[in-house]
Scaffold this active site. Sequence first.
Site: not given
Length: 394
Positions: A16, A109, A214, A287
């Site tokens: 963010a 990430r 995944y 968050d």
Amino acid sequence: MVDRDIRIAVVGAGVAGLTVAALLRDRGVDCRVFERAPRLVAVGAGIQLSPNGVRVLHGLGLRDSLAATGVRARAIETRSWADGAPIARTPLGDRCEELYGAPYYLIHRADLHRCLTSLLPASAVELGRACARVEERPDAVRLHFTDGTMADADLVIGADGVHSVVRRSVVRDAPRYAGYAVHRGLVPASVVPSFRDDPRVMFWLGPGRHVTYYPVAGGRTVHFSAVGVSPEESPGGGPEDLGAAFGHWHEEVRRVVTSASSVTRWGLYDRDIPDRYATGRVVLLGDAAHPTLPYLSQGANQALEDVTTLVGCLDARPGAPQEAVRQYESLRLPRTAEVHRRARRLAEEFHLPDGPECTDRDQRMRATQDPTHLAWLYGRTAGLPDASDLAPRP
């Protein structure tokens, strides 16, 4: 467009924080990011980027970068824990793009972090600046850092995660331990050879536990997360613990969770949705605003929605940041509260014991496996700015 004379400070250099800084600096805004860590290191492993988040990143000019580093998921497949019986398969791939204007990506990430930092000059992010408290004044906001230094801004954006310091100036509450712990790890792609021809998200549901895995890193690695009921948030745990915990599960699950050379263990936390995400000249994103359990895979995606909404509101009200954050709050509170509520409900549904309730859940999942049932989550949300509403990055 946003008032270029406004000084904006962002606390936190996660998804963010970096994204909102990139959009604001594109508009010529004096925007600085303050990050407590001494260097930028992406914590965690895999992220699922659904179309509502991918559209934002495409709007930032990251289309080619995502295609190069992410894995385009063909489906989300759910199976039963012991015998591998199929429960549901939601097709993604081309169908997802047709419905929602963007693919569904699986990405490490660290790769996403590199994509976002590439949008900012190094001088935009100040490392080793741990915010201790926020002091709101009539004409500005002052950030106090643990090293004794300070910084003033006209608007402070708190993007500092579930344990947010900035949040304390908006809401007085504390993170809630959800009663679950997650083990995360990375294993070689050879552990799940079927991903080579059918890259997808695998969900395995069982009594008190579930496992997701995944491909990431261009398909070279597989990320897994193994979630289980844990009354206490205790540290530690390794592959040997997972081998015992999942000893009676399907062979593929056992192979995945025991093939990592190391694993990390985290307690899962959220907070109740507050009645506000802003106060005066301080506003929360991601968050820091609405930490949500991971069962809808929406943490990063909702943070990206926050960013486009906030920047869209600032664009619409140049020179009036307090009005802009009030509008942002009114738009985002209902949306994020619904995602939060559904995620909490799934925490129970994913971990049901075998029996009638489990059978009913499986039938509901089969009845809603078509991707059109995800329009509420992946589609454009009425009244919210989307990436296409914002000036694209050249």
